[in-house]
Write a protein that holds these residues in place. Structure first.
Motif, PDB file in Angstrom:
ATOM      1  N   SER A 128      35.345  36.938  38.936  1.00  0.00           N
ATOM      2  CA  SER A 128      34.512  37.752  38.048  1.00  0.00           C
ATOM      3  C   SER A 128      33.759  36.934  37.009  1.00  0.00           C
ATOM      4  O   SER A 128      32.817  37.452  36.389  1.00  0.00           O
ATOM      5  CB  SER A 128      35.377  38.794  37.332  1.00  0.00           C
ATOM      6  N   GLY A 178      32.137  43.602  35.940  1.00  0.00           N
ATOM      7  CA  GLY A 178      32.339  42.304  36.579  1.00  0.00           C
ATOM      8  C   GLY A 178      33.734  42.166  37.162  1.00  0.00           C
ATOM      9  O   GLY A 178      33.907  41.614  38.262  1.00  0.00           O
ATOM     10  N   GLY A 192      34.553  41.663  41.009  1.00  0.00           N
ATOM     11  CA  GLY A 192      35.418  40.548  41.357  1.00  0.00           C
ATOM     12  C   GLY A 192      36.591  41.003  42.201  1.00  0.00           C
ATOM     13  O   GLY A 192      37.009  40.309  43.140  1.00  0.00           O
TER      14      GLY A 192
END
Length: 433
Positions: A131, A366, A370
């Motif tokens: 991420s 994110g 991820g």
């Protein structure tokens, strides 16, 4: 009956006096260009509430589950006699979808089948590691989106950041901490300058940032491929286009020990999110960025240099994306290849939109993406589900995030700014009648 003569040409937003003799000498007319359609659409996407964002992800997972079930062999066999025994098909579909998503969770968050706690949480550390470039690039893109610039050049900015960090790591011999800091600075400068080209062209010539950033992405891809064949970045002891290993003095230190790939780049991403929050919410520069994104004509009238804002927005966004490239070279891969950016730059667009270009939202978006990337391989290995399903989920998230009215229509949500009219309560006399 007299007609008003046409106004003379002038710069957008400039007060142009009417011709003499028209009887309107005391009146000034403001000539403004209409707002670009892309800016209004982007503002509509970013103004969507958190509920629409969550429901967009849920809807994407549901539709992806339908695809998982349709591609499963057991479901296909049971569907052959669906009308005679429909429960078999439904049970097979549920087993296929649930096992795929459970495997995705085990590969991205926690795997209870492992013997030790460290091995069980390793998927979570992989999610956090993956991420880092998504968060950093998404934060940069989010700044551009809030300033009204649709910057889609994070891919090239990540690559240039990786090149800058890699060059410093390979060619400079510095003490451990200083070496890492200089490499990070080089990554931020390289990414910022690369994005600043698009900002300069936007301010100077009016060139649309979508076109220029796409072109810069392609240039960056071929540039790093070329540099890896020269003495600038190529490993002298290898015939493949690959750089030398990053020296330990320039590497991000491991965050949880050598048994995990998670490094201090994740801490850099957290600090970057805090910095972006301060920049956009508490600083004068951030206020100017937001003012330009809200109404550039009003911002220009208020004395804000719109052209300078365009350049600085792109420079800051590119610097953050460049730091994402440094995380890949100095922390995750510890070597530079032509595929250093993978698809992080394009996925970061969805991360920024999913997080509504806010630092906290972008950070968690994110992490979500991820997790999808880290858990997709486990899902494929354990259930045979194609990893392309993860790409389908990401694509559907983009679709629904870019079309908030569609999500509202599916879940029967009211349009923002409107409320349903409630019937007036009957009076006592009306009840008695």
């Amino acid at each position: 009956m007299s007609t008003t003569p046409p106004l003379p040409d002038g710069a957008p937003g400039e007060h142009v006096p009417p011709p003499a003799g028209t009887g309107t000498d005391a009146v000034t007319t403001t000539k403004e260009q209409p707002e670009p359609r892309s800016s209004s659409v982007l503002r509509e996407i970013l103004s969507s509430g958190w509920l629409v964002t969550v429901l967009a992800v849920v809807l994407a997972l549901v539709l992806s589950g339908v695809l998982i079930a349709a591609a499963d062999e057991e479901v296909q066999k049971a569907a052959g006699y669906f009308f005679s025994k429909p429960t078999d098909t439904l049970t097979a579909a549920w087993d296929a979808v649930s096992s795929a998503y459970v495997a995705l969770f085990h590969g991205a968050v926690y795997d209870p089948s492992k013997d030790t706690f460290a091995a069980s949480i390793k998927p979570l550390t992989e999610t956090m590691t993956t991420s880092v470039p998504l968060i950093l690039a998404g934060l940069g893109l989010g700044i551009g989106f809030r300033a009204g610039l649709f910057n889609i050049g994070a891919q090239g900015q990540i690559i240039l950041g990786a090149v800058g960090a890699g060059w410093v790591a390979f060619h400079l011999d510095l003490p451990p901490v200083l070496h890492l800091l200089v490499a990070m600075l080089a990554a931020a400068v390289a990414g910022g300058l690369w994005a600043g080209i698009a900002g300069f062209l936007k301010a100077r010539t009016g060139a649309h940032e979508v076109i220029t950033t796409i072109m810069l992405n392609n240039i960056a891809v071929y540039l790093v491929a070329y540099l890896l064949t020269t003495s600038v970045l190529k490993n002298p002891g290898s015939t493949n286009p690959i750089s030398p290993p990053v020296p330990e003095s320039a590497q991000y230190p491991a965050l949880l020990g050598g048994q995990f790939r998670l490094h201090w780049g994740f801490v850099v991403a957290v600090l970057a999110a805090v910095f972006v929050w301060w920049l956009m919410s508490r600083s004068t520069i951030g206020f100017k960025f937001r003012a330009v994104g809200s109404n550039l004509h009003a911002a220009r009238t208020a004395g804000i240099s719109v052209n300078a804002s365009f350049v600085w927005v792109m420079v800051v966004a590119g610097a953050l994306a460049g730091l994402g490239g440094s995380a890949q070279v100095l922390g995750t891969d510890k070597v530079l290849t032509a595929d250093v950016a993978a698809s992080f730059g394009f996925d970061a667009i969805t991360v920024a939109l999913l997080g509504r270009s806010k630092p906290l939202g972008t950070f968690f978006a994110g992490l979500l993406f991820g997790a999808l990337r880290a858990g997709g391989f486990a899902m494929q290995a354990r259930t045979g589900t194609p990893i392309d399903v993860v790409l389908v989920v990401q694509s559907l998230v983009v679709l629904f995030i870019a079309a908030p009215p569609l999500v509202r229509a599916v879940f029967h949500l009211p349009t923002p700014g409107t409320r349903r009219e409630r019937a007036p309560r009957p009076t006592t006399k009306e009840v008695a009648a």
